[in-house]
Design an enzyme around this catalytic site. Structure first.
Site, PDB file in Angstrom:
ATOM      1  N   SER A 153       0.842  -1.199   0.000  1.00  0.00           N
ATOM      2  CA  SER A 153       0.000   0.000   0.000  1.00  0.00           C
ATOM      3  C   SER A 153       0.869   1.237   0.000  1.00  0.00           C
ATOM      4  O   SER A 153       1.914   1.283   0.661  1.00  0.00           O
ATOM      5  CB  SER A 153      -0.891   0.013   1.241  1.00  0.00           C
ATOM      6  OG  SER A 153      -1.513   1.277   1.369  1.00  0.00           O
ATOM      7  N   TYR A 166      -0.809  -0.510  10.158  1.00  0.00           N
ATOM      8  CA  TYR A 166      -1.112  -0.855   8.766  1.00  0.00           C
ATOM      9  C   TYR A 166       0.111  -0.604   7.884  1.00  0.00           C
ATOM     10  O   TYR A 166       0.508  -1.449   7.082  1.00  0.00           O
ATOM     11  CB  TYR A 166      -2.302  -0.016   8.305  1.00  0.00           C
ATOM     12  CG  TYR A 166      -2.760  -0.272   6.890  1.00  0.00           C
ATOM     13  CD1 TYR A 166      -3.673  -1.289   6.605  1.00  0.00           C
ATOM     14  CD2 TYR A 166      -2.295   0.509   5.839  1.00  0.00           C
ATOM     15  CE1 TYR A 166      -4.096  -1.509   5.304  1.00  0.00           C
ATOM     16  CE2 TYR A 166      -2.714   0.292   4.540  1.00  0.00           C
ATOM     17  CZ  TYR A 166      -3.618  -0.724   4.274  1.00  0.00           C
ATOM     18  OH  TYR A 166      -4.028  -0.944   2.979  1.00  0.00           O
TER      19      TYR A 166
HETATM   20  N1  LIG Z   1      -8.942  -0.449  -1.050  1.00  0.00           N
HETATM   21  C1  LIG Z   1      -7.839   0.255  -1.227  1.00  0.00           C
HETATM   22  O1  LIG Z   1      -7.856   1.393  -1.754  1.00  0.00           O
HETATM   23  C2  LIG Z   1      -6.520  -0.318  -0.827  1.00  0.00           C
HETATM   24  C3  LIG Z   1      -5.380   0.494  -0.909  1.00  0.00           C
HETATM   25  C4  LIG Z   1      -4.129  -0.049  -0.609  1.00  0.00           C
HETATM   26  C5  LIG Z   1      -4.051  -1.376  -0.210  1.00  0.00           C
HETATM   27  N2  LIG Z   1      -5.189  -2.130  -0.100  1.00  0.00           N
HETATM   28  C6  LIG Z   1      -5.043  -3.511   0.332  1.00  0.00           C
HETATM   29  O2  LIG Z   1      -5.779  -4.357  -0.531  1.00  0.00           O
HETATM   30  C7  LIG Z   1      -6.232  -5.507   0.206  1.00  0.00           C
HETATM   31  C8  LIG Z   1      -7.724  -5.673   0.024  1.00  0.00           C
HETATM   32  O3  LIG Z   1      -8.353  -4.542   0.588  1.00  0.00           O
HETATM   33  P1  LIG Z   1      -9.896  -4.192   0.417  1.00  0.00           P
HETATM   34  O4  LIG Z   1      -9.950  -2.731   0.382  1.00  0.00           O
HETATM   35  O5  LIG Z   1     -10.475  -5.021  -0.673  1.00  0.00           O
HETATM   36  O6  LIG Z   1     -10.444  -4.653   1.855  1.00  0.00           O
HETATM   37  P2  LIG Z   1     -11.716  -5.526   2.291  1.00  0.00           P
HETATM   38  O7  LIG Z   1     -11.880  -5.284   3.742  1.00  0.00           O
HETATM   39  O8  LIG Z   1     -12.867  -5.233   1.399  1.00  0.00           O
HETATM   40  O9  LIG Z   1     -11.254  -7.033   2.027  1.00  0.00           O
HETATM   41  C9  LIG Z   1     -10.283  -7.663   2.814  1.00  0.00           C
HETATM   42  C10 LIG Z   1     -10.678  -9.111   2.961  1.00  0.00           C
HETATM   43  O10 LIG Z   1      -9.634  -9.797   3.685  1.00  0.00           O
HETATM   44  C11 LIG Z   1     -10.266 -10.763   4.513  1.00  0.00           C
HETATM   45  N3  LIG Z   1      -9.353 -11.113   5.615  1.00  0.00           N
HETATM   46  C12 LIG Z   1      -8.789 -10.268   6.506  1.00  0.00           C
HETATM   47  N4  LIG Z   1      -8.039 -10.942   7.389  1.00  0.00           N
HETATM   48  C13 LIG Z   1      -8.136 -12.260   7.031  1.00  0.00           C
HETATM   49  C14 LIG Z   1      -7.582 -13.452   7.572  1.00  0.00           C
HETATM   50  N5  LIG Z   1      -6.792 -13.436   8.657  1.00  0.00           N
HETATM   51  N6  LIG Z   1      -7.872 -14.622   6.968  1.00  0.00           N
HETATM   52  C15 LIG Z   1      -8.668 -14.653   5.861  1.00  0.00           C
HETATM   53  N7  LIG Z   1      -9.226 -13.554   5.329  1.00  0.00           N
HETATM   54  C16 LIG Z   1      -8.953 -12.365   5.904  1.00  0.00           C
HETATM   55  C17 LIG Z   1     -11.534 -10.079   5.000  1.00  0.00           C
HETATM   56  O11 LIG Z   1     -12.501 -11.008   5.447  1.00  0.00           O
HETATM   57  C18 LIG Z   1     -11.967  -9.299   3.760  1.00  0.00           C
HETATM   58  O12 LIG Z   1     -12.947 -10.014   3.009  1.00  0.00           O
HETATM   59  C19 LIG Z   1      -5.797  -5.275   1.646  1.00  0.00           C
HETATM   60  O13 LIG Z   1      -4.579  -5.934   1.876  1.00  0.00           O
HETATM   61  C20 LIG Z   1      -5.594  -3.780   1.719  1.00  0.00           C
HETATM   62  O14 LIG Z   1      -4.700  -3.418   2.728  1.00  0.00           O
HETATM   63  C21 LIG Z   1      -6.412  -1.635  -0.393  1.00  0.00           C
END
Ligand SMILES: NC(=O)c1ccc[n+]([C@@H]2O[C@H](COP(=O)([O-])OP(=O)(O)OC[C@H]3O[C@@H](n4cnc5c(N)ncnc54)[C@H](O)[C@@H]3O)[C@@H](O)[C@H]2O)c1
Length: 308
Positions: A153, A166
């Site tokens: 990220s 984070y």
């Molecule tokens: N959305 C953004 O703009 C953004 C930006 C930078 C990085 N990210 C990264 O992208 C990834 C996805 O993010 P998102 O925004 O789709 O979030 P989200 O919360 O929609 O999805 C994350 C998923 O991970 C699952 N999860 C978490 N811990 C878990 C575990 N221990 N075992 C199994 N499943 C687990 C959750 O149940 C959830 O469904 C993350 O790593 C986040 O840090 C997202």
């Protein structure tokens, strides 16, 4: 331009039940991959267990004619990661790619960060990635083929107020990427990372944007998941020629991070004082001719053989 296909490839997408992970799962399945949707359905704090998100993504993929299976274990445990890998290998006899995407989020100023929250962030992002990647690496090594995509990220790599745990966890993903790509090279295993941005429940929570903020909401809608998923599909594919590289993807722009080191200043006789550091700071920080080492020996080589 040849088509990127995943026919008969098996891919684990951690956190594949929601948000970006669900978009990656669908995109990979659409291209022929068998997707292990590994998601325990926890809440944004990383608590709770709900098999529905992973199962729903699997159902949607199957309804579209694709192949997928749900793994709903907590990947922050060693057993959870092993079971996801065992499912891929046991059911389909192979594991071609891992997208380590699972994670949770928490925001606070530094003094207010509880220890258990900090540890939870490391567990759900970094340890969860390790728990899948370590057993997965062994399977890939035997097959002499593998692709690993680690989700980082820009909040970690560049920084973001309030995101101490984070950011630490997300920057840790780059350490995993470096070692996987170095140790994987001789076995055809390639590892890259991505810094995505897209509207998801996590993005809504981090930005605090809700229904009462139509402008904020409209802006977040411009961060589309389908502007990230193609990059992950490329990095998880056989066509991927990039290695040990961090990609940034949002709003239709795809870019690569350069982790480099300046040519710096070298003390003429090897000895120097704190005052010398202050005096030579402009040279130390000058990015002209930035060097991009791939290993610590590369960096050492720049110092011992400065003319390269
Ligand atoms: N959305 C953004 O703009 C953004 C930006 C930078 C990085 N990210 C990264 O992208 C990834 C996805 O993010 P998102 O925004 O789709 O979030 P989200 O919360 O929609 O999805 C994350 C998923 O991970 C699952 N999860 C978490 N811990 C878990 C575990 N221990 N075992 C199994 N499943 C687990 C959750 O149940 C959830 O469904 C993350 O790593 C986040 O840090 C997202």
């Amino acid at each position: 331009m040849s088509t990127i296909s995943f026919t008969d490839r098996v891919v684990i997408v951690t956190g594949g039940g929601r948000g970006l992970g669900a978009a990656y799962s669908r995109e990979l399945a659409r291209r022929g991959a068998v997707v292990v949707v590994a998601d325990n359905g926890c809440d944004l704090d990383g608590n709770g267990h709900d098999p529905a998100p992973a199962q729903d993504v699997v159902k949607a993929i199957v309804a579209d004619g694709g192949r997928a299976v749900a793994s709903t274990e907590d990947l922050s445990t060693e057993k959870g990661g092993q079971l996801a890998v065992d499912l891929a290998e046991g059911e389909y006899g192979r594991l071609d790619a891992i997208v380590a995407n699972a994670g949770n989020v928490f925001n606070a100023s530094i003094e207010d960060w509880p220890t258990d929250r900090f540890e939870s962030l490391l567990r759900h992002h970094l340890v969860a990635a390790f728990n899948v990647v370590r057993p997965g690496f062994a399977v890939m090594k035997r097959a002499r083929y593998g692709r690993v995509v680690l989700v980082s990220s820009s909040a970690g790599v560049f920084g973001q107020h309030g995101m101490l745990g984070y950011s630490a966890a997300k920057t840790g993903m780059l350490g995993l990427m470096n070692i996987l790509s170095l140790e994987g090279a001789e076995f055809g295993i390639v590892a890259n990372a991505i810094m995505p941005m897209a509207r998801t429940r996590m993005a809504d929570a981090v930005t605090g944007v809700g229904a009462e903020d139509p402008d904020g909401s409209a802006f977040l809608d411009t961060l589309r998941q389908d502007q990230v998923a193609p990059v992950v599909a490329y990095l998880a594919s056989e066509a991927c020629t990039a290695n040990q590289t961090v990609f940034s993807a949002f709003m239709g722009r795809v870019a690569a991070l350069q982790i480099g080191i300046t040519r710096g200043w070298t003390a003429p006789d090897g000895s120097f004082s704190a005052e010398d550091v202050a005096a030579h700071l402009p040279e130390i920080l000058d990015t002209t001719g930035l060097l991009v080492p791939r290993t610590l020996y590369d960096e050492m080589g720049y110092v011992t053989t400065p003319d390269q």
